[in-house]
Design a protein around this motif. Structure first.
Motif, mmCIF file in Angstrom:
data_model
loop_
_atom_site.group_PDB
_atom_site.id
_atom_site.type_symbol
_atom_site.label_atom_id
_atom_site.label_comp_id
_atom_site.label_asym_id
_atom_site.label_seq_id
_atom_site.Cartn_x
_atom_site.Cartn_y
_atom_site.Cartn_z
ATOM 1 N N ARG A 23 0.829 -1.209 0.000
ATOM 2 C CA ARG A 23 0.000 0.000 0.000
ATOM 3 C C ARG A 23 0.863 1.259 0.000
ATOM 4 O O ARG A 23 0.540 2.247 -0.676
ATOM 5 N N ALA A 24 1.973 1.218 0.763
ATOM 6 C CA ALA A 24 2.885 2.364 0.754
ATOM 7 C C ALA A 24 3.507 2.548 -0.629
ATOM 8 O O ALA A 24 3.741 3.680 -1.066
ATOM 9 N N THR B 98 2.107 1.891 -3.552
ATOM 10 C CA THR B 98 1.109 2.542 -4.402
ATOM 11 C C THR B 98 0.971 4.021 -4.049
ATOM 12 O O THR B 98 0.924 4.889 -4.938
ATOM 13 N N ARG B 99 0.926 4.313 -2.740
ATOM 14 C CA ARG B 99 0.771 5.699 -2.280
ATOM 15 C C ARG B 99 1.959 6.560 -2.689
ATOM 16 O O ARG B 99 1.797 7.691 -3.172
ATOM 17 N N ALA C 281 2.075 9.771 -5.309
ATOM 18 C CA ALA C 281 2.496 11.088 -4.827
ATOM 19 C C ALA C 281 3.610 11.678 -5.672
ATOM 20 O O ALA C 281 3.702 12.902 -5.833
ATOM 21 N N GLY D 76 1.661 10.615 10.490
ATOM 22 C CA GLY D 76 0.463 10.402 9.676
ATOM 23 C C GLY D 76 0.532 9.133 8.865
ATOM 24 O O GLY D 76 1.596 8.767 8.354
ATOM 25 N N PRO D 77 -0.590 8.439 8.714
ATOM 26 C CA PRO D 77 -0.610 7.163 7.994
ATOM 27 C C PRO D 77 -0.364 7.285 6.502
ATOM 28 O O PRO D 77 -0.004 6.308 5.850
ATOM 29 N N ASP D 78 -0.565 8.480 5.937
ATOM 30 C CA ASP D 78 -0.406 8.656 4.488
ATOM 31 C C ASP D 78 0.902 9.354 4.112
ATOM 32 O O ASP D 78 1.091 9.750 2.959
ATOM 33 N N ALA D 79 1.810 9.510 5.072
ATOM 34 C CA ALA D 79 3.068 10.203 4.793
ATOM 35 C C ALA D 79 3.948 9.357 3.876
ATOM 36 O O ALA D 79 3.952 8.131 3.936
ATOM 37 N N VAL D 80 4.688 10.043 3.019
ATOM 38 C CA VAL D 80 5.624 9.356 2.121
ATOM 39 C C VAL D 80 7.021 9.536 2.698
ATOM 40 O O VAL D 80 7.734 10.489 2.378
ATOM 41 N N ALA E 8 8.529 4.139 2.794
ATOM 42 C CA ALA E 8 7.546 4.102 1.716
ATOM 43 C C ALA E 8 8.224 4.235 0.356
ATOM 44 O O ALA E 8 7.855 3.557 -0.614
#
Length: 379
Positions: A177-178, A180-181, A185, A260-264, A268
């Protein structure tokens, strides 16, 4: 035990990130003072509950910094002062002795064959280093290669302790998932083959070799460089001249742990890569290589003591490559042709556990304070 760590700066470099990770695994009270640049890692340390002071040093010859540092050391009543990086080792060792602290430990993170933290190893640099070394009681070398260089300079073997850097293997484990995120980004296509490079953007890292190699690789291959430094504009210009600028992503500094869970963050970005390439000719350890192996990445490297010092068979996914664009292009093609979705951590990463490193540091501290301990080595 109360320990003060003195470091030159707290940007997102390898030594700085290693200090933050180490403090998460060491018992006792630990404070940090940075001579300059209280950057990303300073913020992370504060969020971890570590007290961080900024000395506000204006330059290498800012003599006003020394008395300020002496007062800070003396006021803290520290048992041990531990210095990191060249300038901090010079000022920190001196300040500790002036403040009456005798248990002074330094970590040599970045001593190569021909440079130290990007500085050429001139006679003056070496003489100043050795003068500071005599003010301490122990020097931690992050690899046997660094220890051998120090011995060659005349540092007594009993003063040098080999304690390799450590890695949090779970933190760097591959995360689909990381991946893909991070690709979304950075504008990297989901089906691209991504070659990664991690480190300061300085000539010694030889990232120009990867840009030259990219010319001879298929159009689906992208180059992702993580880090900042004085060569950033030159690398961008080299990519433009090679007509591959649209296939190069400069991601800047990235912390090892972002909020934060969505941090790059760096883990990641490693998940977003398909191979890590390290064309540097002169390394003291090679932390980025070990972190990549923790993420299950295949690695192409020119020089990496962390790999070369391993027991046989532990780094099967790491391949030594000559420092030439054609060599990297050939090996990148080979990895691309046999790419696999399975990315378990390499046994090499488990060998460099941060827990082992923390235990070894405690033994060095005890030795510097005069407690009887066996010799320290975690090879």
């Amino acid at each position: 035990m109360k320990v003060l760590h003195v470091i030159t700066g707290l940007g997102a470099g390898g030594a700085e990130q290693q200090l933050r990770l180490l403090l998460r695994h060491l018992p006792g009270g630990h404070d940090v003072v940075t001579l300059t640049n209280p950057g990303q890692v300073a913020e992370g340390l504060v969020s971890d509950g570590v007290r961080v002071a900024h000395l506000g040093m204006a330059g290498n010859r800012d003599g006003r910094a020394l008395p300020r540092l002496v007062r800070l050391v003396r006021g803290g009543r520290y048992d041990v002062v531990h210095t990191h990086l060249y300038r901090a080792c010079l000022y920190g060792r001196t300040a500790a002795r002036l403040a009456g602290v005798r248990a002074v430990v330094a970590t040599e993170h970045s001593l190569g064959d021909a440079q130290i933290e990007g500085r050429p190893l001139t006679r003056g640099v070496r003489a100043l280093y050795l003068a500071g070394e005599r003010l301490g009681r122990a020097t931690i070398a992050v690899s046997p290669a660094v220890a051998e260089r120090l011995h060659g300079w005349g540092v007594a073997p009993h003063r040098v302790h080999v304690v390799p850097n450590g890695v949090d293997v779970d933190r760097f484990a591959f995360d689909a998932r990381a991946r893909t995120r991070a690709r979304a980004a950075l504008g990297l296509p989901a089906d691209a083959f991504v070659v990664g490079g991690v480190g300061r953007l300085v000539p010694g890292k030889r990232f120009d070799v990867l840009i030259a190699a990219l010319r001879d690789l298929p159009d689906d291959v992208r180059l992702l460089l993580v880090g900042t430094g004085p060569q950033e504009d030159a690398l961008r210009e080299a990519a433009r001249r090679a007509q591959v600028l649209d296939r190069v992503v400069l991601a800047g500094e990235r912390p090892h742990t972002a909020a934060g869970p969505d941090a790059v963050d760096l883990p990641a970005l490693l998940s977003a890569m398909d191979v890590l390439a390290s064309p540097s000719l002169d390394e003291a350890f090679g932390l980025a290589v070990v972190e990549a192996l923790a993420g299950g990445l295949p690695v192409l490297y020119v020089t990496c003591p962390a790999v070369d010092d391993l027991p046989a068979g532990l780094a099967a996914r790491a391949v030594r490559v000559p420092c030439a664009p054609a060599s990297f292009a050939r090996e990148i093609r080979a990895v691309r042709d046999r790419r696999a979705d399975d990315r378990p951590p390499s046994p090499a990463a488990h060998h460099y556990s941060i827990a082992r490193s923390a235990e070894a540091h405690l033994r060095v501290y005890a030795s510097a304070m005069g407690a009887p301990t066996p010799g320290v080595s975690t090879r």
